[in-house]
Write a protein that holds these residues in place. Structure first.
Motif, PDB file in Angstrom:
ATOM      1  N   ALA A  79     121.956  12.066   8.425  1.00  0.00           N
ATOM      2  CA  ALA A  79     121.058  12.764   9.358  1.00  0.00           C
ATOM      3  C   ALA A  79     121.706  14.058   9.833  1.00  0.00           C
ATOM      4  CB  ALA A  79     120.734  11.871  10.547  1.00  0.00           C
ATOM      5  N   PRO A  81     122.741  17.017  12.350  1.00  0.00           N
ATOM      6  CA  PRO A  81     122.977  16.987  13.804  1.00  0.00           C
ATOM      7  C   PRO A  81     121.836  17.693  14.530  1.00  0.00           C
ATOM      8  CG  PRO A  81     124.465  18.532  12.726  1.00  0.00           C
ATOM      9  CD  PRO A  81     123.715  17.821  11.647  1.00  0.00           C
ATOM     10  N   ALA A  82     121.478  17.154  15.682  1.00  0.00           N
ATOM     11  CA  ALA A  82     120.393  17.735  16.483  1.00  0.00           C
ATOM     12  C   ALA A  82     120.918  18.975  17.193  1.00  0.00           C
ATOM     13  CB  ALA A  82     119.893  16.726  17.492  1.00  0.00           C
ATOM     14  N   THR A  83     120.150  20.032  17.124  1.00  0.00           N
ATOM     15  CA  THR A  83     120.543  21.260  17.811  1.00  0.00           C
ATOM     16  C   THR A  83     119.633  21.453  19.015  1.00  0.00           C
ATOM     17  OG1 THR A  83     119.079  22.532  16.385  1.00  0.00           O
ATOM     18  CG2 THR A  83     121.382  22.358  15.711  1.00  0.00           C
ATOM     19  N   ALA A  85     119.148  19.475  21.477  1.00  0.00           N
ATOM     20  CA  ALA A  85     118.467  18.266  21.937  1.00  0.00           C
ATOM     21  C   ALA A  85     118.819  17.999  23.391  1.00  0.00           C
ATOM     22  CB  ALA A  85     118.884  17.083  21.078  1.00  0.00           C
ATOM     23  N   ARG A  86     117.805  17.612  24.152  1.00  0.00           N
ATOM     24  CA  ARG A  86     118.014  17.293  25.567  1.00  0.00           C
ATOM     25  C   ARG A  86     117.491  15.894  25.833  1.00  0.00           C
ATOM     26  NH1 ARG A  86     115.148  21.809  28.884  1.00  0.00           N
ATOM     27  NH2 ARG A  86     113.476  20.887  27.697  1.00  0.00           N
ATOM     28  N   SER A  88     115.414  12.959  27.610  1.00  0.00           N
ATOM     29  CA  SER A  88     114.046  12.882  28.104  1.00  0.00           C
ATOM     30  C   SER A  88     114.038  12.872  29.631  1.00  0.00           C
ATOM     31  CB  SER A  88     113.377  11.610  27.582  1.00  0.00           C
ATOM     32  OG  SER A  88     112.125  11.440  28.184  1.00  0.00           O
TER      33      SER A  88
END
Length: 191
Positions: A79, A81-83, A85-86, A88
């Motif tokens: 997967a 990496p999320a860039t 991302a915050r 919820s």
């Protein structure tokens, strides 16, 4: 016992994990792929039961779980990496905001229903299943394993459905309906 039955059960369970991974990776929900995946799991458990009773079903299930773990590990490693991302910021309603009442009594009753009452009802369901299987000639070991399997699954399902219900009367009705098999087994002397 046919020697190909248990390997076929394991292959069916492993195939189920693959098919469900495929179904859940599609851009839209696919009823067909999901149905095929869950039917393969059912086939694997059934073939395992025919091959070796509760032990055979357990071995077939372990094959499916192993395949699912490998698929999850592969997805985790590959997967991106999320860039940016915050977390919820959705509110779950666990604590009151502002001047809302705390409703501590209602929360305690819900906890006792989901944890204590649902556990007792699930135990009754497990005992009813054990009694029914032993009565039908499934063998004591298979009846015990089925009971040990059913109790936590029934408890989790009861907890899930109890927490989804918003009306207290419907929660009690659900518990009463789920308690009926255990009460019948107790009255019939099967438990």
């Amino acid at each position: 016992m046919d020697e190909t039955m248990l390997p076929a059960a394991i292959i069916a369970s492993m195939g189920a994990a693959l098919v469900l991974r495929r179904a859940w990776s599609l851009p839209r929900r696919s009823l067909g792929w999901n149905a095929i995946g869950w039917c393969l799991f059912g086939l694997g458990i059934t073939l395992g039961w025919i091959a070796g009773g509760a032990w055979g079903s357990t071995i077939a299930t372990i094959g499916g779980i192993g395949a699912a773990l490998l698929l999850l590990a592969h997805a985790a490693v590959t997967a991106p990496p999320a860039t940016g991302a915050r977390a919820s910021n959705r509110r779950v309603g666990a604590l009151p905001e502002g001047r809302e009442p705390f409703r501590l009594g209602r929360r305690i009753v819900t906890f006792l229903m989901v944890v204590l009452a649902a556990m007792i009802v699930a135990l009754g369901l497990g005992l009813a299943a054990r009694g029914l299987l032993a009565w039908s000639g499934a063998g004591e070991a298979n009846a015990n394993v089925a009971s040990f399997f059913l109790m936590p699954v029934a408890w989790a399902m009861l907890a899930f459905f109890l927490l989804l219900e918003e009306e207290r009367a419907r929660q009690w009705r659900l518990l009463a309906l789920a308690a009926a098999p255990g009460m019948l087994a107790l009255a019939a002397g099967l438990a």
